[in-house]
Design a protein around this motif. Sequence first.
Motif, PDB file in Angstrom:
ATOM      1  N   TYR A 289       0.837  -1.207   0.000  1.00  0.00           N
ATOM      2  CA  TYR A 289       0.000   0.000   0.000  1.00  0.00           C
ATOM      3  C   TYR A 289       0.871   1.256   0.000  1.00  0.00           C
ATOM      4  O   TYR A 289       0.652   2.188  -0.777  1.00  0.00           O
ATOM      5  N   LEU A 290       1.873   1.278   0.876  1.00  0.00           N
ATOM      6  CA  LEU A 290       2.733   2.457   0.977  1.00  0.00           C
ATOM      7  C   LEU A 290       3.521   2.687  -0.309  1.00  0.00           C
ATOM      8  O   LEU A 290       3.668   3.825  -0.775  1.00  0.00           O
ATOM      9  N   GLN A 291       4.037   1.614  -0.894  1.00  0.00           N
ATOM     10  CA  GLN A 291       4.801   1.757  -2.137  1.00  0.00           C
ATOM     11  C   GLN A 291       3.909   2.249  -3.266  1.00  0.00           C
ATOM     12  O   GLN A 291       4.319   3.091  -4.085  1.00  0.00           O
ATOM     13  N   SER A 292       2.686   1.741  -3.316  1.00  0.00           N
ATOM     14  CA  SER A 292       1.750   2.182  -4.343  1.00  0.00           C
ATOM     15  C   SER A 292       1.363   3.648  -4.143  1.00  0.00           C
ATOM     16  O   SER A 292       1.273   4.418  -5.103  1.00  0.00           O
ATOM     17  N   TYR A 293       1.147   4.030  -2.881  1.00  0.00           N
ATOM     18  CA  TYR A 293       0.748   5.402  -2.566  1.00  0.00           C
ATOM     19  C   TYR A 293       1.803   6.412  -3.016  1.00  0.00           C
ATOM     20  O   TYR A 293       1.486   7.487  -3.527  1.00  0.00           O
ATOM     21  N   GLY A 294       3.067   6.067  -2.832  1.00  0.00           N
ATOM     22  CA  GLY A 294       4.137   7.012  -3.134  1.00  0.00           C
ATOM     23  C   GLY A 294       4.765   6.871  -4.498  1.00  0.00           C
ATOM     24  O   GLY A 294       5.739   7.567  -4.813  1.00  0.00           O
ATOM     25  N   ARG A 295       4.208   5.989  -5.335  1.00  0.00           N
ATOM     26  CA  ARG A 295       4.866   5.678  -6.607  1.00  0.00           C
ATOM     27  C   ARG A 295       5.023   6.904  -7.498  1.00  0.00           C
ATOM     28  O   ARG A 295       6.056   7.088  -8.153  1.00  0.00           O
ATOM     29  N   GLU A 296       4.027   7.790  -7.518  1.00  0.00           N
ATOM     30  CA  GLU A 296       4.088   8.928  -8.442  1.00  0.00           C
ATOM     31  C   GLU A 296       5.124   9.971  -8.033  1.00  0.00           C
ATOM     32  O   GLU A 296       5.446  10.865  -8.818  1.00  0.00           O
ATOM     33  N   VAL A 297       5.655   9.882  -6.804  1.00  0.00           N
ATOM     34  CA  VAL A 297       6.694  10.830  -6.389  1.00  0.00           C
ATOM     35  C   VAL A 297       8.015  10.118  -6.087  1.00  0.00           C
ATOM     36  O   VAL A 297       8.912  10.696  -5.483  1.00  0.00           O
ATOM     37  N   ASP A 298       8.128   8.879  -6.525  1.00  0.00           N
ATOM     38  CA  ASP A 298       9.363   8.121  -6.285  1.00  0.00           C
ATOM     39  C   ASP A 298      10.603   8.850  -6.802  1.00  0.00           C
ATOM     40  O   ASP A 298      11.666   8.811  -6.195  1.00  0.00           O
ATOM     41  N   ASP A 299      10.455   9.511  -7.959  1.00  0.00           N
ATOM     42  CA  ASP A 299      11.607  10.174  -8.558  1.00  0.00           C
ATOM     43  C   ASP A 299      12.040  11.414  -7.782  1.00  0.00           C
ATOM     44  O   ASP A 299      13.124  11.964  -8.029  1.00  0.00           O
ATOM     45  N   LEU A 300      11.226  11.863  -6.820  1.00  0.00           N
ATOM     46  CA  LEU A 300      11.577  13.031  -6.014  1.00  0.00           C
ATOM     47  C   LEU A 300      12.190  12.635  -4.664  1.00  0.00           C
ATOM     48  O   LEU A 300      12.573  13.504  -3.890  1.00  0.00           O
ATOM     49  N   ILE A 301      12.255  11.339  -4.407  1.00  0.00           N
ATOM     50  CA  ILE A 301      12.725  10.853  -3.110  1.00  0.00           C
ATOM     51  C   ILE A 301      14.126  10.278  -3.253  1.00  0.00           C
ATOM     52  O   ILE A 301      14.410   9.519  -4.182  1.00  0.00           O
ATOM     53  N   THR A 302      15.004  10.640  -2.335  1.00  0.00           N
ATOM     54  CA  THR A 302      16.339  10.050  -2.274  1.00  0.00           C
ATOM     55  C   THR A 302      16.375   9.086  -1.097  1.00  0.00           C
ATOM     56  O   THR A 302      16.222   9.485   0.057  1.00  0.00           O
ATOM     57  N   PHE A 303      16.561   7.817  -1.385  1.00  0.00           N
ATOM     58  CA  PHE A 303      16.617   6.805  -0.341  1.00  0.00           C
ATOM     59  C   PHE A 303      18.066   6.580   0.098  1.00  0.00           C
ATOM     60  O   PHE A 303      19.014   7.010  -0.563  1.00  0.00           O
ATOM     61  N   GLY A 304      18.242   5.902   1.214  1.00  0.00           N
ATOM     62  CA  GLY A 304      19.583   5.568   1.683  1.00  0.00           C
ATOM     63  C   GLY A 304      20.347   6.747   2.244  1.00  0.00           C
ATOM     64  O   GLY A 304      21.576   6.764   2.251  1.00  0.00           O
ATOM     65  N   VAL A 305      19.613   7.771   2.726  1.00  0.00           N
ATOM     66  CA  VAL A 305      20.253   8.956   3.300  1.00  0.00           C
ATOM     67  C   VAL A 305      20.041   8.958   4.806  1.00  0.00           C
ATOM     68  O   VAL A 305      18.925   8.793   5.286  1.00  0.00           O
ATOM     69  N   GLN A 306      21.111   9.134   5.539  1.00  0.00           N
ATOM     70  CA  GLN A 306      21.027   9.180   7.000  1.00  0.00           C
ATOM     71  C   GLN A 306      21.311  10.607   7.472  1.00  0.00           C
ATOM     72  O   GLN A 306      22.392  11.140   7.274  1.00  0.00           O
ATOM     73  N   ILE A 307      20.307  11.235   8.106  1.00  0.00           N
ATOM     74  CA  ILE A 307      20.464  12.612   8.583  1.00  0.00           C
ATOM     75  C   ILE A 307      21.326  12.607   9.837  1.00  0.00           C
ATOM     76  O   ILE A 307      21.030  11.922  10.808  1.00  0.00           O
ATOM     77  N   GLN A 308      22.380  13.399   9.814  1.00  0.00           N
ATOM     78  CA  GLN A 308      23.286  13.503  10.951  1.00  0.00           C
ATOM     79  C   GLN A 308      22.956  14.693  11.856  1.00  0.00           C
ATOM     80  O   GLN A 308      23.035  14.597  13.071  1.00  0.00           O
ATOM     81  N   HIS A 309      22.576  15.799  11.223  1.00  0.00           N
ATOM     82  CA  HIS A 309      22.386  17.026  12.001  1.00  0.00           C
ATOM     83  C   HIS A 309      21.508  17.986  11.217  1.00  0.00           C
ATOM     84  O   HIS A 309      21.613  18.081   9.993  1.00  0.00           O
ATOM     85  N   VAL A 310      20.619  18.678  11.921  1.00  0.00           N
ATOM     86  CA  VAL A 310      19.780  19.712  11.317  1.00  0.00           C
ATOM     87  C   VAL A 310      20.139  21.050  11.954  1.00  0.00           C
ATOM     88  O   VAL A 310      20.094  21.196  13.175  1.00  0.00           O
ATOM     89  N   GLU A 311      20.492  21.998  11.128  1.00  0.00           N
ATOM     90  CA  GLU A 311      20.941  23.310  11.612  1.00  0.00           C
ATOM     91  C   GLU A 311      20.013  24.397  11.095  1.00  0.00           C
ATOM     92  O   GLU A 311      19.767  24.497   9.891  1.00  0.00           O
ATOM     93  N   ARG A 312      19.476  25.200  12.000  1.00  0.00           N
ATOM     94  CA  ARG A 312      18.620  26.313  11.576  1.00  0.00           C
ATOM     95  C   ARG A 312      19.483  27.498  11.184  1.00  0.00           C
ATOM     96  O   ARG A 312      20.393  27.894  11.910  1.00  0.00           O
ATOM     97  N   LEU A 313      19.163  28.088  10.027  1.00  0.00           N
ATOM     98  CA  LEU A 313      19.827  29.291   9.559  1.00  0.00           C
ATOM     99  C   LEU A 313      18.841  30.444   9.714  1.00  0.00           C
ATOM    100  O   LEU A 313      17.910  30.574   8.913  1.00  0.00           O
ATOM    101  N   PRO A 314      18.981  31.242  10.774  1.00  0.00           N
ATOM    102  CA  PRO A 314      17.986  32.287  11.047  1.00  0.00           C
ATOM    103  C   PRO A 314      17.838  33.262   9.894  1.00  0.00           C
ATOM    104  O   PRO A 314      18.820  33.692   9.281  1.00  0.00           O
ATOM    105  N   GLY A 315      16.588  33.607   9.582  1.00  0.00           N
ATOM    106  CA  GLY A 315      16.327  34.593   8.549  1.00  0.00           C
ATOM    107  C   GLY A 315      16.600  35.988   9.060  1.00  0.00           C
ATOM    108  O   GLY A 315      16.690  36.238  10.257  1.00  0.00           O
ATOM    109  N   LYS A 316      16.703  36.946   8.141  1.00  0.00           N
ATOM    110  CA  LYS A 316      17.044  38.314   8.535  1.00  0.00           C
ATOM    111  C   LYS A 316      15.924  38.986   9.316  1.00  0.00           C
ATOM    112  O   LYS A 316      16.138  39.965   9.999  1.00  0.00           O
ATOM    113  N   HIS A 317      14.698  38.412   9.249  1.00  0.00           N
ATOM    114  CA  HIS A 317      13.568  38.968   9.995  1.00  0.00           C
ATOM    115  C   HIS A 317      13.309  38.198  11.275  1.00  0.00           C
ATOM    116  O   HIS A 317      12.285  38.379  11.903  1.00  0.00           O
TER     117      HIS A 317
END
Length: 399
Positions: A12-40
């Motif tokens: 079900y999940l694979q079928s649901y996401g099939r139309e956006v498969d080309d926009l997804i990068t698999f095999g990526v492990q997030i190490q750190h998320v850093e916020r870059l404050p906006g000027k406002h």
Amino acid sequence: PLYPRHEAVSNYLQSYGREVDDLITFGVQIQHVERLPGKHDGSNVGSQLSEGHSTSTVSTRDQWKLHFKDLSRESPSTAAASTHAQTYDAIVIASGHFAVPYIPNLPGLETWYAAHPTSIQHAKYFRTPDGYKAQRIVVVGSSASGLDISTQLAPVAEKPVYMSQRSESEMAAGFAGISTSRNDGGAVPVRVVGAIVRLDVASRTVWFEDGTVVERVDVLLFCTGYLYSYPFLRGTELDGDGGRGQEQEQGQGEGQVEDFSGQRVRGLYEHFLHKQHPTLSFLGLPQKVVPFPVAEIQAAVVARLLAGRLEIPDHREMEEWESGRTIAISSTKAAGKEGAGGRAAKFHVLLYPNDADYMDRMLQWAKRAEKREGVLENGGVGRLPRGWGPGERISFVSL
């Protein structure tokens, strides 16, 4: 089917996401998320990502730098893969909350574990009942996994399997062979007992709140849920001490998300939108819900917010929602007995009909989005998930 196998869910999940498969990068492990404050950052900025509309004190101009390892391209070894970085305008965290097992700090449990480490287990690692033949088992927890695993163990384990609970399970009615009586002669497959109050490692004895005593226990199998954990936020302004188990409710900064106990995510509006940094959102946090439709309807709102088709709510409104939710949880009789950790654990729980009400509220929010005729389907409204109408509610109750 009413109870689909895991293969059906995967398909079900694979079928649901099939139309956006080309926009997804698999095999990526997030190490750190850093916020870059906006000027406002921190000033009165537009409450929507596009220009105009009413003002808010939240920051909508943030960007986010992701530091990650691409395991699919370089090496199957996490240690060997090099780290990359890329900047994004928004971050949606949809990593689930079934990764870090939660085991309560029971009196004597550490000593028991030191003496009998293989006897302390968690539902996360349970696969089949085959290895539990003729064993005396205490299952701790009586929600979905506790009930399911207890009934799977009953045919092979020593009868009865003892299922320990702090409060009566709202799901037990759907399971056969479960008894709350202490005078059943031991013939029932599963016997419900009270909360654990004491453990003795030498005799492997467990005492329960209702007076039950079980000796020579082979396995303590914890079906006690999971902690919310975001290791990629550690060391940032969003880190709330990493869920390291301190039962505190005060003293955390405005932007921090991880609760000290790991039992909830702080700083969010309607369980998903970060109040201070609304280009950061968390999908799928609610518990005791039908997860896929809830995440889908949250995603519909997030997509419209990020596209500038919906206004970000006023910061005061978002503050009032979170504080109101906290007060409502704290005022319940059960939460009062369970302390800070217990209150935190109930924050994202949406038992029926609260889950249905929540989904309908999110759907109405999504429907208020600005139309873009000629660009989006459905007459410019865009794709919308289904809500919980009277038919769905009747079907759910009948189950």
